[in-house]
Design a protein around this motif. Structure first.
Motif, PDB file in Angstrom:
ATOM      1  N   ALA A 266       0.769  -1.386   0.019  1.00  0.00           N
ATOM      2  CA  ALA A 266      -0.204   0.025  -0.059  1.00  0.00           C
ATOM      3  C   ALA A 266       0.781   1.210  -0.179  1.00  0.00           C
ATOM      4  O   ALA A 266       0.700   2.149  -0.884  1.00  0.00           O
ATOM      5  N   ALA A 267       1.883   1.264   0.793  1.00  0.00           N
ATOM      6  CA  ALA A 267       2.675   2.501   0.856  1.00  0.00           C
ATOM      7  C   ALA A 267       3.527   2.675  -0.434  1.00  0.00           C
ATOM      8  O   ALA A 267       3.522   3.903  -0.902  1.00  0.00           O
ATOM      9  N   LYS A 268       3.956   1.593  -1.081  1.00  0.00           N
ATOM     10  CA  LYS A 268       4.634   1.642  -2.211  1.00  0.00           C
ATOM     11  C   LYS A 268       3.794   2.398  -3.395  1.00  0.00           C
ATOM     12  O   LYS A 268       4.138   3.215  -4.327  1.00  0.00           O
ATOM     13  N   LEU A 269       2.361   1.784  -3.495  1.00  0.00           N
ATOM     14  CA  LEU A 269       1.713   2.365  -4.359  1.00  0.00           C
ATOM     15  C   LEU A 269       1.208   3.723  -4.284  1.00  0.00           C
ATOM     16  O   LEU A 269       1.227   4.556  -5.213  1.00  0.00           O
ATOM     17  N   ILE A 270       0.928   4.241  -2.889  1.00  0.00           N
ATOM     18  CA  ILE A 270       0.748   5.591  -2.877  1.00  0.00           C
ATOM     19  C   ILE A 270       1.776   6.533  -3.036  1.00  0.00           C
ATOM     20  O   ILE A 270       1.674   7.495  -3.545  1.00  0.00           O
ATOM     21  N   THR A 271       3.047   5.850  -2.854  1.00  0.00           N
ATOM     22  CA  THR A 271       4.246   6.974  -3.057  1.00  0.00           C
ATOM     23  C   THR A 271       4.514   6.768  -4.614  1.00  0.00           C
ATOM     24  O   THR A 271       5.074   7.901  -5.248  1.00  0.00           O
ATOM     25  N   THR A 272       4.295   5.728  -5.036  1.00  0.00           N
ATOM     26  CA  THR A 272       4.508   5.722  -6.468  1.00  0.00           C
ATOM     27  C   THR A 272       3.257   6.720  -7.377  1.00  0.00           C
ATOM     28  O   THR A 272       4.123   7.325  -8.387  1.00  0.00           O
ATOM     29  N   TYR A 273       2.256   6.512  -6.969  1.00  0.00           N
ATOM     30  CA  TYR A 273       1.364   7.307  -7.744  1.00  0.00           C
ATOM     31  C   TYR A 273       0.944   8.689  -7.027  1.00  0.00           C
ATOM     32  O   TYR A 273       0.275   9.648  -7.781  1.00  0.00           O
ATOM     33  N   GLY A 274       1.377   8.917  -5.858  1.00  0.00           N
ATOM     34  CA  GLY A 274       1.258  10.294  -5.367  1.00  0.00           C
ATOM     35  C   GLY A 274       0.057  10.543  -4.236  1.00  0.00           C
ATOM     36  O   GLY A 274       0.042  11.255  -3.458  1.00  0.00           O
ATOM     37  N   SER A 275      -1.292   9.560  -4.792  1.00  0.00           N
ATOM     38  CA  SER A 275      -2.224   9.850  -3.813  1.00  0.00           C
ATOM     39  C   SER A 275      -3.202   8.657  -4.254  1.00  0.00           C
ATOM     40  O   SER A 275      -2.889   7.950  -5.405  1.00  0.00           O
ATOM     41  N   LEU A 276      -4.340   8.314  -3.581  1.00  0.00           N
ATOM     42  CA  LEU A 276      -5.032   6.935  -3.813  1.00  0.00           C
ATOM     43  C   LEU A 276      -5.870   7.545  -5.136  1.00  0.00           C
ATOM     44  O   LEU A 276      -6.184   6.677  -5.999  1.00  0.00           O
ATOM     45  N   VAL A 277      -6.382   8.761  -5.240  1.00  0.00           N
ATOM     46  CA  VAL A 277      -6.980   9.283  -6.286  1.00  0.00           C
ATOM     47  C   VAL A 277      -5.970   9.130  -7.701  1.00  0.00           C
ATOM     48  O   VAL A 277      -6.565   8.526  -8.620  1.00  0.00           O
ATOM     49  N   ALA A 278      -4.876   9.386  -7.641  1.00  0.00           N
ATOM     50  CA  ALA A 278      -4.176   9.065  -8.926  1.00  0.00           C
ATOM     51  C   ALA A 278      -4.065   7.755  -9.019  1.00  0.00           C
ATOM     52  O   ALA A 278      -3.884   7.281 -10.302  1.00  0.00           O
ATOM     53  N   LEU A 279      -3.834   6.902  -8.122  1.00  0.00           N
ATOM     54  CA  LEU A 279      -3.726   5.484  -8.224  1.00  0.00           C
ATOM     55  C   LEU A 279      -4.997   4.867  -8.933  1.00  0.00           C
ATOM     56  O   LEU A 279      -4.718   4.098  -9.813  1.00  0.00           O
ATOM     57  N   ARG A 280      -5.838   5.268  -8.491  1.00  0.00           N
ATOM     58  CA  ARG A 280      -7.541   4.763  -9.192  1.00  0.00           C
ATOM     59  C   ARG A 280      -7.502   5.249 -10.723  1.00  0.00           C
ATOM     60  O   ARG A 280      -8.082   4.830 -11.479  1.00  0.00           O
ATOM     61  N   GLU A 281      -6.973   6.536 -10.801  1.00  0.00           N
ATOM     62  CA  GLU A 281      -6.972   6.969 -12.227  1.00  0.00           C
ATOM     63  C   GLU A 281      -6.181   6.199 -13.285  1.00  0.00           C
ATOM     64  O   GLU A 281      -6.574   5.922 -14.343  1.00  0.00           O
ATOM     65  N   ALA A 282      -5.201   5.764 -12.513  1.00  0.00           N
ATOM     66  CA  ALA A 282      -3.963   4.913 -13.546  1.00  0.00           C
ATOM     67  C   ALA A 282      -4.704   3.444 -13.679  1.00  0.00           C
ATOM     68  O   ALA A 282      -4.429   2.917 -14.704  1.00  0.00           O
ATOM     69  N   ILE A 283      -5.229   2.945 -12.660  1.00  0.00           N
ATOM     70  CA  ILE A 283      -5.921   1.790 -12.865  1.00  0.00           C
ATOM     71  C   ILE A 283      -6.804   1.717 -13.895  1.00  0.00           C
ATOM     72  O   ILE A 283      -7.065   0.993 -14.787  1.00  0.00           O
ATOM     73  N   ASP A 284      -7.861   2.833 -13.918  1.00  0.00           N
ATOM     74  CA  ASP A 284      -8.699   2.975 -14.846  1.00  0.00           C
ATOM     75  C   ASP A 284      -8.203   3.293 -16.114  1.00  0.00           C
ATOM     76  O   ASP A 284      -8.710   2.661 -17.238  1.00  0.00           O
ATOM     77  N   ALA A 285      -7.160   4.048 -16.410  1.00  0.00           N
ATOM     78  CA  ALA A 285      -6.505   4.390 -17.553  1.00  0.00           C
ATOM     79  C   ALA A 285      -5.714   3.189 -18.289  1.00  0.00           C
ATOM     80  O   ALA A 285      -5.060   3.269 -19.145  1.00  0.00           O
TER      81      ALA A 285
END
Length: 313
Positions: free
Chosen positions: A219-238
């Motif tokens: 979880a920490a790696k995903l958040i630091t990689t994408y910057g935020s949960l919102v950005a992570l979910r946008e990356a998933i959708d994209a």
């Protein structure tokens, strides 16, 4: 910790966290079981004296759970804190029998001392703390005293906000949680990132399932990689190709949970908390009530410690 332009220090107490800790950590000294229990009262007052002495606040609030399990959180995730329900599943928190009668005495002691005690109907103490932090950060340093790591989300070096974390060393040797602590402990940079990580990880102590198969480090790696949960979910959708295989499948399967979990994890910055004077008292507000609490419950020494810490003795 201070911030440029700040005047004073606001100490925000997660009151239930402290009186539960006092109840379980301070021995019951009664020789007669027919006498009223006092260990939580003594412990809470001693903690209060220690905190005021150690951190020298200019302002102080005992933050209160007017609702320990707010409906808006239950509506989002029905399992929220269900394991803490009283026997029979009634909508009351399970509280030890010997603690329940001590809480009103703590309320009386705070009122007699003239220390602000604030809650908000429909909200937890965490939300009161979040609201007062949002209201005052930048104008004064803010120290949040709690044994609950959920409040790490408020940490903000630039605004002078840190957490005095009592879960391990108590109030005498707490962890002082700032952004360097979060980076060293969780490999995340700041408070908002902690909240996002907590959503992904979940928290069984609060009945939050998290995303299945996503632990704290991932979880920490995903958040630091994408910057935020919102950005992570946008990356998933994209369709970000870096998110693939089992990890993508887990995140996609957790979409419904991720839609609602942030409103449960994030503390409210705008709860209807009254605007009152939070300055340390310059005199005892109700000497007769304070004397009665001290004498009836045999906590004169603890009361005197608080009076000395507040320089009211």
């Amino acid at each position: 910790m201070t911030t440029p332009g700040s005047v004073g220090r606001l100490l925000l107490l997660d009151s239930a966290s402290l009186y539960f800790r006092a109840f379980f950590g301070v021995p019951d000294q009664r020789k007669d079981p027919g006498q009223p229990p006092t260990n939580a009262i003594r412990g809470f007052l001693d903690m209060l004296a220690s905190l005021v002495t150690q951190f020298e606040p200019t302002h102080l609030v005992a933050c209160w759970d007017n609702d320990w399990r707010p409906q808006f959180r239950v509506d989002a995730i029905p399992t929220y804190k269900t394991h803490r329900l009283a026997d029979g599943g009634i909508e009351e928190e399970q509280v030890p029998d010997d603690l329940s009668p001590q809480v009103p005495v703590i309320v009386d002691a705070l009122a007699a001392l003239g220390i602000a005690r604030l809650g908000a109907d429909g909200y937890e103490a965490d939300d009161v703390i979040g609201t007062l932090t949002a209201r005052h950060k930048g104008s004064m340093a803010v120290d949040v005293v709690t044994g609950d790591r959920d409040l790490f989300q408020l940490v903000d070096d630039a605004a002078g906000v840190r957490v005095v974390y009592t879960a391990r060393g108590g109030v005498r040797d707490p962890d002082l949680v700032d952004q360097a602590f979060l980076l060293a402990k969780y490999a995340i940079p700041d408070g908002p990132s902690y909240a996002d990580m907590a959503v992904l990880r979940g928290d069984t102590s609060d009945g939050l399932p998290g995303v299945a198969g996503i632990g704290e480090k991932t979880a920490a790696k995903l958040i630091t990689t994408y910057g935020s949960l919102v950005a992570l979910r946008e990356a998933i959708d994209a369709g970000d190709p870096a998110l693939k295989g089992a990890q993508r499948a887990r995140l996609e399967a957790g979409a419904a949970y991720l839609d609602v979990a942030p409103k449960v994890v994030q503390v409210a910055p705008d709860a209807p908390v009254p605007h009152v004077d939070t300055s340390l008292p310059s005199e005892v507000a109700d000497p007769a009530l304070l004397s009665r609490v001290a004498s009836e419950y045999g906590v004169t020494s603890s009361v005197n410690r608080v009076l000395s810490a507040l320089r009211l003795g």
